[in-house]
Design a protein around this motif. Structure first.
Motif, PDB file in Angstrom:
ATOM      1  N   GLY A   1      -8.203   4.658  -3.640  1.00  0.00           N
ATOM      2  CA  GLY A   1      -9.248   5.424  -2.983  1.00  0.00           C
ATOM      3  C   GLY A   1      -9.939   6.341  -3.977  1.00  0.00           C
ATOM      4  O   GLY A   1      -9.290   6.971  -4.808  1.00  0.00           O
ATOM      5  N   GLU A   2     -11.234   6.439  -3.880  1.00  0.00           N
ATOM      6  CA  GLU A   2     -12.016   7.248  -4.827  1.00  0.00           C
ATOM      7  C   GLU A   2     -11.668   8.728  -4.744  1.00  0.00           C
ATOM      8  O   GLU A   2     -11.822   9.457  -5.723  1.00  0.00           O
ATOM      9  CB  GLU A   2     -13.506   7.046  -4.570  1.00  0.00           C
TER      10      GLU A   2
ATOM     11  N   ASP B   1     -10.154   2.259   6.303  1.00  0.00           N
ATOM     12  CA  ASP B   1     -11.593   2.506   6.421  1.00  0.00           C
ATOM     13  C   ASP B   1     -12.419   1.462   5.686  1.00  0.00           C
ATOM     14  O   ASP B   1     -13.651   1.487   5.753  1.00  0.00           O
ATOM     15  CB  ASP B   1     -11.937   3.893   5.872  1.00  0.00           C
ATOM     16  N   ASN B   2     -11.742   0.553   4.985  1.00  0.00           N
ATOM     17  CA  ASN B   2     -12.448  -0.444   4.173  1.00  0.00           C
ATOM     18  C   ASN B   2     -11.828  -1.823   4.344  1.00  0.00           C
ATOM     19  O   ASN B   2     -11.705  -2.588   3.379  1.00  0.00           O
ATOM     20  CB  ASN B   2     -12.407  -0.041   2.692  1.00  0.00           C
TER      21      ASN B   2
ATOM     22  N   GLY C   1     -12.926   6.861   0.079  1.00  0.00           N
ATOM     23  CA  GLY C   1     -11.863   7.403   0.906  1.00  0.00           C
ATOM     24  C   GLY C   1     -10.720   8.012   0.127  1.00  0.00           C
ATOM     25  O   GLY C   1     -10.715   8.014  -1.107  1.00  0.00           O
ATOM     26  N   ASP C   2      -9.739   8.546   0.866  1.00  0.00           N
ATOM     27  CA  ASP C   2      -8.594   9.229   0.268  1.00  0.00           C
ATOM     28  C   ASP C   2      -7.384   8.291   0.238  1.00  0.00           C
ATOM     29  O   ASP C   2      -7.541   7.080   0.089  1.00  0.00           O
ATOM     30  CB  ASP C   2      -8.288  10.528   1.021  1.00  0.00           C
ATOM     31  N   HIS C   3      -6.200   8.843   0.399  1.00  0.00           N
ATOM     32  CA  HIS C   3      -4.988   8.023   0.287  1.00  0.00           C
ATOM     33  C   HIS C   3      -4.891   6.973   1.401  1.00  0.00           C
ATOM     34  O   HIS C   3      -4.215   5.952   1.230  1.00  0.00           O
ATOM     35  CB  HIS C   3      -3.754   8.926   0.315  1.00  0.00           C
TER      36      HIS C   3
ATOM     37  N   SER D   1      -1.592  -0.964  -4.173  1.00  0.00           N
ATOM     38  CA  SER D   1      -2.627  -0.055  -3.683  1.00  0.00           C
ATOM     39  C   SER D   1      -2.102   1.364  -3.551  1.00  0.00           C
ATOM     40  O   SER D   1      -1.017   1.596  -3.005  1.00  0.00           O
ATOM     41  CB  SER D   1      -3.123  -0.548  -2.315  1.00  0.00           C
ATOM     42  N   ALA D   2      -2.890   2.328  -4.057  1.00  0.00           N
ATOM     43  CA  ALA D   2      -2.671   3.755  -3.813  1.00  0.00           C
ATOM     44  C   ALA D   2      -1.268   4.235  -4.162  1.00  0.00           C
ATOM     45  O   ALA D   2      -0.645   4.975  -3.404  1.00  0.00           O
ATOM     46  CB  ALA D   2      -2.987   4.101  -2.351  1.00  0.00           C
TER      47      ALA D   2
ATOM     48  N   ASP E   1      -8.554   9.979  -3.561  1.00  0.00           N
ATOM     49  CA  ASP E   1      -7.122  10.086  -3.282  1.00  0.00           C
ATOM     50  C   ASP E   1      -6.585  11.374  -3.913  1.00  0.00           C
ATOM     51  O   ASP E   1      -6.671  11.549  -5.131  1.00  0.00           O
ATOM     52  CB  ASP E   1      -6.385   8.876  -3.870  1.00  0.00           C
TER      53      ASP E   1
ATOM     54  N   TYR F   1      -7.466   5.271   2.514  1.00  0.00           N
ATOM     55  CA  TYR F   1      -8.737   4.556   2.418  1.00  0.00           C
ATOM     56  C   TYR F   1      -8.660   3.129   2.960  1.00  0.00           C
ATOM     57  O   TYR F   1      -9.674   2.553   3.402  1.00  0.00           O
ATOM     58  CB  TYR F   1      -9.187   4.509   0.959  1.00  0.00           C
TER      59      TYR F   1
ATOM     60  N   HIS G   1       0.842  -1.205   0.000  1.00  0.00           N
ATOM     61  CA  HIS G   1       0.000   0.000   0.000  1.00  0.00           C
ATOM     62  C   HIS G   1       0.870   1.246   0.000  1.00  0.00           C
ATOM     63  O   HIS G   1       1.829   1.348   0.765  1.00  0.00           O
ATOM     64  CB  HIS G   1      -0.911   0.014   1.227  1.00  0.00           C
TER      65      HIS G   1
END
Length: 293
Positions: A212-213, A248-249, A241-243, A135-136, A215, A245, A107
């Motif tokens: 993240g949607e 939170d998921n 979420g952001d960077h 990820s991200a 980010d 995310y 990540h």
């Protein structure tokens, strides 16, 4: 002291200033199907992935990357050379290889470390993971991260927290504590800025791409750029979420990761002498439903 678990044989310990993998969920013997290596984001330790262990199938053992300068190794010299770090981690994975399939998940900056590790494994002639989940983070040849990193570096604590989330509470208890929290993050940013574009043929392993949607750093185009260096391109999957995310998921991402792991294992044959699979075929069973309570 080495905190990793291995399935058998002697494994040398690593020094206080060397990277290693911590067994967040050790191999489980006969039911073990796959070992998952997890690379955390900038400044974080292996414990970043603790929340995921209860949502992943029992057949997946989870091993988090512990880098010097954080967690119990606070104060140790940090790594800033991506090629050297990738080689060290590739050596650890090769040494622990029991013949079972394995996957690598990274990540943020951890995605770049995961990519470099797999690249080194392939360069050394070792078999790649069945799945490389990223990820991200932008691919090394994409300008997104490098273009936005200076704002983070110049933004001080506010800039770091906008990208990586709130710094630990103890970081506000004095300059020494703040510096201890900053050093690993800044070192990992420097590490990320030194990655070079991919050289050689595309990586021949299944990719999974998550983001993240909202980010502010990594665009959907930058995330999709990883497909340029893969012979098995993947459709990016986005979560609210952001960077940061990921935290939170946890349940949703664990479910998606499990699905991608199952897909990557289709047709995989376990070692012929594996007591869990006398026929030589890995018995996945209902892998999606086998999680710890």
């Amino acid at each position: 002291m080495n905190t990793s678990h291995q399935t058998g044989g002697f494994r040398p310990t690593t020094g206080f200033d060397q990277p290693d993998f911590v067994a967040l969920r050790p191999d489980t013997g006969d039911e073990h199907v796959l070992r998952l290596y997890c690379m955390p984001p900038a400044g974080m330790s292996a414990s970043f992935f603790n929340a995921f262990t209860s949502h992943l199938p029992d057949a997946v053992s989870v091993h988090g990357l512990q880098l010097p300068g954080r967690g119990r190794a606070t104060g140790a010299p940090v790594h800033t050379d991506p090629r050297h770090l990738g080689q060290l981690l590739a050596d650890r994975i090769r040494h622990d290889d029991s013949g079972h399939p394995y996957a690598v998940f990274g990540h943020s900056v951890g995605a770049l470390i995961a990519y470099e590790t797999v690249t080194c494994l392939v360069r050394q002639g070792h078999r790649p993971p069945t799945l490389l989940a990223l990820s991200a983070m932008a691919a090394p040849h994409h300008p997104d991260f490098a273009a936005k990193a200076p704002n983070v570096l110049l933004g001080g604590r506010k800039g770091l927290e906008e990208l990586f989330g709130r710094l630990p509470d103890h970081a506000g208890h004095g300059p020494d504590a703040l510096i201890s929290a900053w050093i690993p993050m800044l070192a990992d940013l420097l590490l990320a800025l030194q990655f070079r574009p991919h050289q050689g043929p595309p990586l021949d392993t299944q990719f999974a791409l998550y983001g993240g949607e909202e980010d502010p750093v990594i665009s959907p185009e930058a995330l999709a750029g990883w497909n340029d260096i893969s012979s098995q391109p993947a459709t990016p999957r986005f979560f609210p979420g952001d960077h940061t995310y990921l935290l939170d998921n946890v349940e949703a991402i664990s479910s998606r990761l499990t699905t991608d792991i199952v897909t990557s294992l289709r047709g995989w044959a376990c070692p012929a002498d594996d007591p869990a699979s006398p026929s030589g075929e890995c018995s996945l069973g209902n892998l999606r439903g086998r999680t710890r309570s």
